[in-house]
Design a protein around this motif. Structure first.
Motif, PDB file in Angstrom:
ATOM      1  N   ILE A 128       0.869  -1.169   0.000  1.00 54.33           N
ATOM      2  CA  ILE A 128       0.000   0.000   0.000  1.00 54.33           C
ATOM      3  C   ILE A 128       0.910   1.225   0.000  1.00 54.33           C
ATOM      4  N   SER A 129       0.638   2.164  -0.897  1.00 53.15           N
ATOM      5  CA  SER A 129       1.499   3.339  -0.994  1.00 53.15           C
ATOM      6  C   SER A 129       1.378   4.210   0.255  1.00 53.15           C
ATOM      7  N   PHE A 130       2.358   5.088   0.440  1.00 54.39           N
ATOM      8  CA  PHE A 130       2.358   5.982   1.605  1.00 54.39           C
ATOM      9  C   PHE A 130       1.098   6.831   1.626  1.00 54.39           C
ATOM     10  N   ASN A 131       0.749   7.424   0.479  1.00 58.25           N
ATOM     11  CA  ASN A 131      -0.435   8.291   0.413  1.00 58.25           C
ATOM     12  C   ASN A 131      -1.723   7.505   0.652  1.00 58.25           C
ATOM     13  N   GLU A 132      -1.801   6.292   0.101  1.00 56.25           N
ATOM     14  CA  GLU A 132      -2.989   5.458   0.336  1.00 56.25           C
ATOM     15  C   GLU A 132      -3.109   5.085   1.804  1.00 56.25           C
ATOM     16  N   CYS A 133      -1.978   4.838   2.436  1.00 61.63           N
ATOM     17  CA  CYS A 133      -1.980   4.483   3.858  1.00 61.63           C
ATOM     18  C   CYS A 133      -2.504   5.646   4.691  1.00 61.63           C
ATOM     19  N   MET A 134      -2.031   6.859   4.406  1.00 67.91           N
ATOM     20  CA  MET A 134      -2.500   8.034   5.136  1.00 67.91           C
ATOM     21  C   MET A 134      -3.989   8.278   4.888  1.00 67.91           C
TER      22      MET A 134
ATOM     23  N   ILE B 271      -4.507  12.165  11.446  1.00 72.40           N
ATOM     24  CA  ILE B 271      -3.671  12.179  10.241  1.00 72.40           C
ATOM     25  C   ILE B 271      -2.483  13.116  10.426  1.00 72.40           C
ATOM     26  N   LEU B 272      -2.646  14.190  11.182  1.00 71.87           N
ATOM     27  CA  LEU B 272      -1.519  15.091  11.452  1.00 71.87           C
ATOM     28  C   LEU B 272      -0.444  14.384  12.273  1.00 71.87           C
TER      29      LEU B 272
END
Length: 304
Positions: free
Chosen positions: A90-96, A158-159
Motif C-alpha cells: 500500500i502506498s504511503f499516500n494510500e496508507c495516510m 492524520i496530522l
C-alpha cells in the motif's frame, strides 16, 4: 505528504501468512462485506423512502447505517484483495488516506451511537417533553456537530501520522493502516505521540462508552414507572443498543486506550469493530424492530 519519510510504500502482513488460510479469509470476508453493504443499504433506503419511519430514532439510525457501510469499506476491500495478492503493498499516500477515512467514519459511528442513546433517554425518561426536545432542528444540529467532531478527530490523527518519519522498515503487522502499527516503524521515540493518540482516540472511546452506560442505567432505572408493555418494548430496544455498544466499544477501548504495546491478538480484536459490528448493527436493529420490518415489507410490495 512524504517529506518526512524515505518510505514510499508499506507491506501489510494481513491476518495470516498461511496461503490456504488467506484464501479462506478472502472468501469469508467477501461475503461479510457484501452482507454489510446490502443490509445497511436496505436500512438507508427504507428509512429514506418510508413515510412511517420519520422519528428521531430512525433519523439517527439512517446515519449509523451510512457510517457502518463507509467504515467497513475503509478496511474490508483491502483485506479481501490482499488475501489473494502476492504483494500486499500500500502506498504511503494510500496508507495516510486509509487512516483518515478509518478514523473519520469510526468516530462518526461512535458519536451517532451516543446521539441514539440520548434520544432513547429522552423518549423513555421524559416522554411529555420528547417532541419539544428532539425536534427536527435539534436533530439536524446534533448530526452537524457530530460531523464537525468527526472532522476534528480524524484530522488530528492524520496530522500525528504525517509527523512520523520512516527511514527503513516498512512491514506493518496488520491488515490495514492504523497509527498504532505505524508507530512501531517510526525511527523516532514515539512515546509522546502515543500519549496524544491515547488522549485523542482513547478518551473518545472511554468517555463515549461511559456516557452510553450512564444513559442506559438511567433508562433502565426509569422503567419501573412504566407499564408492562412499555417496559417490554423499552427493554427490547435498549437490549439491542447495549449489544451493539459492547461489541463495538470493548475492542476499541482495548486497542486505543492503552500504552504503545502491540500484541498478535490485536488484529483479531480489530476484526470485531471493523467488520463484524458494521454487519451486526443492521441485523440487530432490523430483526428486533417491528416498525422497520413492516416498512420494508410495504416498500417491497409497492415496488413489486
Amino acid at each position: 505528504m512524504e517529506m518526512n519519510s524515505s518510505v514510499n510504500e508499506f507491506i501489510l502482513l494481513g491476518l495470516t501468512q498461511n496461503l490456504l488460510k488467506e484464501k479462506v479469509v478472502s472468501v469469508i470476508f467477501l461475503f461479510l462485506y457484501l452482507g454489510t453493504l446490502l443490509a445497511n443499504f436496505i436500512i438507508v433506503m427504507t428509512i429514506r423512502y418510508s413515510q412511517t419511519l420519520q422519528s428521531p430514532m430512525y433519523f439517527f439510525l439512517f446515519y449509523l447505517s451510512f457510517a457502518d457501510a463507509c467504515f467497513s469499506t475503509t478496511t474490508a476491500p483491502r483485506l479481501i484483495v490482499d488475501s489473494v495478492s502476492e504483494k500486499k503493498a500500500i502506498s504511503f499516500n494510500e496508507c495516510m488516506t486509509q487512516i483518515f477515512a478509518f478514523h473519520f467514519f469510526g468516530c462518526m459511528e461512535i458519536l451517532v451511537l451516543v446521539l441514539m442513546s440520548f434520544d432513547r433517554y429522552v423518549a423513555i425518561c421524559k416522554p411529555l417533553q420528547y417532541t419539544a426536545i428532539m425536534s427536527q432542528c435539534v436533530c439536524d444540529t446534533l448530526v452537524k456537530l457530530a460531523w464537525v467532531g468527526t472532522c476534528i478527530h480524524s484530522s488530528a490523527q492524520i496530522l500525528l501520522a504525517l509527523k512520523l518519519p520512516f527511514c527503513g522498515p516498512n512491514v506493518i503487522d496488520h491488515y490495514f493502516c492504523d497509527i498504532q502499527p505505524l508507530l512501531q516503524l517510526a525511527c523516532v521515540d514515539a512515546y509522546v505521540i502515543n500519549l496524544l493518540i491515547v488522549f485523542n482516540s482513547g478518551t473518545i472511546c472511554m468517555v463515549s462508552f461511559l456516557l452510553l452506560l450512564i444513559s442506559y442505567v438511567l433508562i433502565l432505572h426509569s422503567l419501573s414507572n412504566c407499564s408492562r408493555e412499555g417496559r417490554r418494548k423499552a427493554l427490547s430496544t435498549c437490549t439491542s443498543h447495549i449489544i451493539v455498544i459492547v461489541l463495538f466499544f470493548i475492542p476499541c477501548i482495548y486497542i486505543y486506550a492503552r500504552p504503545l504495546t502491540v500484541f498478535p491478538v490485536d488484529k483479531m480484536v480489530a476484526v470485531f469493530y471493523t467488520i463484524v459490528t458494521p454487519l451486526l448493527n443492521p441485523l440487530i436493529y432490523t430483526l428486533r424492530n417491528a416498525e422497520i420490518k413492516q416498512a420494508m415489507r410495504r416498500l417491497w410490495c409497492n415496488k413489486v
